[in-house]
Enzyme design. Structure first.
Site, PDB file in Angstrom:
ATOM      1  N   LYS A  36     -16.759  16.104  10.205  1.00 38.30           N
ATOM      2  CA  LYS A  36     -17.845  16.083  11.187  1.00 38.30           C
ATOM      3  C   LYS A  36     -18.042  17.489  11.732  1.00 38.30           C
ATOM      4  O   LYS A  36     -17.212  18.017  12.469  1.00 38.30           O
ATOM      5  CB  LYS A  36     -17.553  15.106  12.326  1.00 38.30           C
ATOM      6  CG  LYS A  36     -18.785  14.826  13.188  1.00 38.30           C
ATOM      7  CD  LYS A  36     -18.584  13.620  14.090  1.00 38.30           C
ATOM      8  CE  LYS A  36     -19.904  13.215  14.740  1.00 38.30           C
ATOM      9  NZ  LYS A  36     -19.739  12.013  15.590  1.00 38.30           N
ATOM     10  N   GLU A  52      -5.639  -4.024  -1.808  1.00 37.96           N
ATOM     11  CA  GLU A  52      -6.109  -5.229  -1.118  1.00 37.96           C
ATOM     12  C   GLU A  52      -7.172  -6.006  -1.897  1.00 37.96           C
ATOM     13  O   GLU A  52      -7.548  -7.107  -1.497  1.00 37.96           O
ATOM     14  CB  GLU A  52      -6.682  -4.850   0.259  1.00 37.96           C
ATOM     15  CG  GLU A  52      -5.651  -4.350   1.250  1.00 37.96           C
ATOM     16  CD  GLU A  52      -5.451  -2.844   1.225  1.00 37.96           C
ATOM     17  OE1 GLU A  52      -4.936  -2.284   2.199  1.00 37.96           O
ATOM     18  OE2 GLU A  52      -5.826  -2.207   0.201  1.00 37.96           O
ATOM     19  N   THR A  78       0.849  -1.188   0.000  1.00 41.41           N
ATOM     20  CA  THR A  78       0.000   0.000   0.000  1.00 41.41           C
ATOM     21  C   THR A  78       0.887   1.241   0.000  1.00 41.41           C
ATOM     22  O   THR A  78       2.088   1.167   0.248  1.00 41.41           O
ATOM     23  CB  THR A  78      -0.913   0.009   1.222  1.00 41.41           C
ATOM     24  OG1 THR A  78      -0.100   0.059   2.411  1.00 41.41           O
ATOM     25  CG2 THR A  78      -1.781  -1.236   1.265  1.00 41.41           C
ATOM     26  N   TRP A 120     -22.269  14.716   9.444  1.00 32.80           N
ATOM     27  CA  TRP A 120     -21.201  14.354   8.515  1.00 32.80           C
ATOM     28  C   TRP A 120     -21.320  15.126   7.199  1.00 32.80           C
ATOM     29  O   TRP A 120     -22.410  15.301   6.663  1.00 32.80           O
ATOM     30  CB  TRP A 120     -21.234  12.858   8.216  1.00 32.80           C
ATOM     31  CG  TRP A 120     -20.906  11.995   9.394  1.00 32.80           C
ATOM     32  CD1 TRP A 120     -21.746  11.180  10.075  1.00 32.80           C
ATOM     33  CD2 TRP A 120     -19.625  11.852  10.025  1.00 32.80           C
ATOM     34  NE1 TRP A 120     -21.094  10.536  11.098  1.00 32.80           N
ATOM     35  CE2 TRP A 120     -19.779  10.930  11.094  1.00 32.80           C
ATOM     36  CE3 TRP A 120     -18.372  12.412   9.799  1.00 32.80           C
ATOM     37  CZ2 TRP A 120     -18.728  10.559  11.919  1.00 32.80           C
ATOM     38  CZ3 TRP A 120     -17.317  12.045  10.630  1.00 32.80           C
ATOM     39  CH2 TRP A 120     -17.498  11.135  11.667  1.00 32.80           C
TER      40      TRP A 120
END
Length: 542
Positions: A436, A327, A181, A441
């Site tokens: 937030k 992944e 990654t 959100w």
């Protein structure tokens, strides 16, 4: 009662031999460092990949040994994609855009025994030579210059014919390759792909309702071969016998457009940054390039705004959204419109096309928040979780990383998403990038995509910054188009029809460029650090 089918392993030697046997005359084209074109065929590629496998075995490679590659997109890297795994080795593509410290880390942590590197990348390798533990370094002489002393010449390494090479016995669950990654939130983590996973992934990506790669295509992977298997395209192209076109190190828009025109590319793939650059060139010189009339491209790595899809449509290039991660090998979802959605209005169709799409076969998805699995209403947000035969279930040599996987066997992507009644997934943010504000959100991605539709905006990132009253508030970081002007009030007026007032950025700052990760995504952690005191010192909307 059990079936009566043969136990036939899903391993890479079959795809390699099939390519040489049935597609021997199909071309593989590479733009070299001097911009000349290297051409050869699948027959040449198969022969050389087999020679690489034989040379590695003779050099002492044992099953499971890792062979690193520090290479651009070109024919020799394709040979490594196949020659290393069919020898029993494990292909480890090293991200050349990482910091040298990270490059040294992934080579050592991956346990690379051999390393194949482009001669044009030797200056980069020399920054880490004294920190890595590899036995042999093999150099691909792309420039035609002699390989420096102390290194082995790739062409000499594979010079012995291998027509009678015998493939070692491979189990379909044996490791084929590994990729790390990007490491934006800590040390890079290694993902190990099995033969079975890659073969099944290749079948899935060749389907008409996913990427639809076929033997009738000329495919240009702009996505780097050191990043998530170039989205699996080298394996899929080889399986179906598509013409392969590689850009080498030349990733600027004009070079890519020239190559697309010269080789009449029908399919390409890359991150939004690439297609923004191409779109700008097409706008500057409309009609200059004679591209294939059915050219289509898949975009992934980050959300592409609707403005880009509409703009490319005007130039006759269809952009298809997809989603995946290192992944996930990486294909997870693809946004191809279902037939009945073609009856919707143009605006409604674009609303679906800007989503990341429905899961490809054998990839299960769910979206989960604190209350459990969210309803498919296209509104309720939660973390996207996935599972399937080419989804990672662990990281290489990282037994203590448990928060990436659920107890019932799902991979936690870290992406915040919604899912609608048709099954289309929409990535609204990364968990670390979600804003937030006052307990509610806000999706930075939705704001970014809307801002980038403004005619004065070249590109934009939205970040959440600490606020004395609302916990966090959105800050827009904008690169303006040359000669353009833009004020916060004008931006608010542009966004107001699309968003609630409390979603609107409290301020806008203008920058020359937005920092990016090695995969081409906005590096928001750097922006958050740069502007972390912005609202505290400015006192906006307090």
């Amino acid at each position: 009662m059990k079936g009566t089918m043969m136990q036939y392993p899903l391993t890479l030697p079959h795809l390699l031999e099939r390519a040489g046997r049935y597609f021997g005359s199909v071309e593989i084209v590479t733009r070299m460092p001097d911009k000349s074109l290297h051409r050869y065929t699948y027959a040449d590629f198969t022969r050389r990949a087999r020679s690489l496998a034989q040379a590695l075995r003779r050099a002492g490679l044992k099953k499971g040994d890792r062979v690193g590659t520090l290479m651009w997109n070109h024919y020799a890297h394709l040979e490594a994609y196949f020659g290393i795994p069919v020898s029993g080795g494990v292909l480890h593509t090293v991200n050349l855009r990482l910091h040298p410290n990270e490059i040294a880390y992934v080579i050592n942590h991956g346990g690379d025994r051999f390393l194949i590197v482009d001669d044009v990348l030797l200056p980069l390798l020399e920054k880490v030579t004294d920190r890595i533990r590899v036995e042999r370094v093999i150099v691909v002489p792309l420039t035609g210059q002699p390989v420096p002393s102390g290194y082995e010449d790739y062409e000499q390494f594979i010079r012995e014919p291998a027509d009678d090479f015998t493939y070692p016995k491979l189990d379909e669950n044996d490791a084929l390759g590994m990729c790390y990654t990007s490491g934006t939130t800590g040390r890079p983590k290694g993902v190990v792909y099995s033969h079975r996973a890659v073969v099944l992934h290749s079948f899935a990506s060749a389907m008409a309702d996913t990427l639809g790669v076929s033997g009738r295509d000329a495919v240009l992977p702009v996505v780097p071969m050191f990043h998530a298997n170039a989205w699996g395209l080298p394996f899929t192209m080889t399986m179906v016998g598509a013409k392969q076109v590689y850009p080498g190190p030349h990733l600027d828009p004009v070079s890519l457009l020239d190559l697309m025109q010269e080789e009449q590319v029908t399919f390409s793939a890359g991150v939004p940054t690439i297609w923004f650059g191409i779109y700008r060139e097409l706008e500057k010189r409309p009609g200059h390039w004679r591209l294939h009339p059915k050219l289509r491209t898949v975009v992934g790595g980050a959300a592409a705004p609707e403005a880009l899809l509409r703009g490319m449509d005007r130039h006759g290039i269809q952009v298809v959204h997809a989603w995946g991660m290192t992944e996930t090998t990486p294909l997870g979802t693809v946004s191809v419109l279902k037939p009945h959605l073609a009856n919707l209005t143009e605006d409604e169709q674009y609303a679906y096309r800007t989503k990341q799409g429905i899961p490809v076969p054998f990839v299960d998805v769910r979206v989960v928040n604190e209350q459990g699995e969210v309803p498919p209403d296209g509104v309720t947000m939660g973390e996207l979780q996935v599972r399937g035969p080419w989804i990672a279930g662990a990281y290489h040599d990282k037994p203590n990383i448990r928060d990436s996987f659920t107890e019932d066997g799902w991979f936690r992507t870290g992406d915040v998403a919604t899912i609608d009644e048709e099954g289309y997934v929409k990535i609204t943010d990364r968990t670390k990038d979600l804003i937030k504000s006052g307990g509610e959100w806000i999706s930075s991605v939705d704001l970014e995509n809307a801002i980038m539709a403004h005619p004065a905006v070249e590109e934009a990132a939205v970040i959440g910054i600490a606020h004395p009253k609302w916990q966090e508030r959105p800050l827009a970081v904008v690169v303006k188009k040359e000669g353009a002007t833009l004020t916060l009030e004008e931006l608010h007026a542009f966004l107001t029809p699309k968003f609630a007032k409390w979603w609107l950025p409290d301020d806008v700052v203008f920058v020359a460029e937005i920092p990016r990760t090695s995969a081409g995504k906005f590096l928001k952690s750097q922006l958050r650090e740069q502007f972390r005191e912005h609202f505290m010192t400015k006192g906006v909307n307090t």
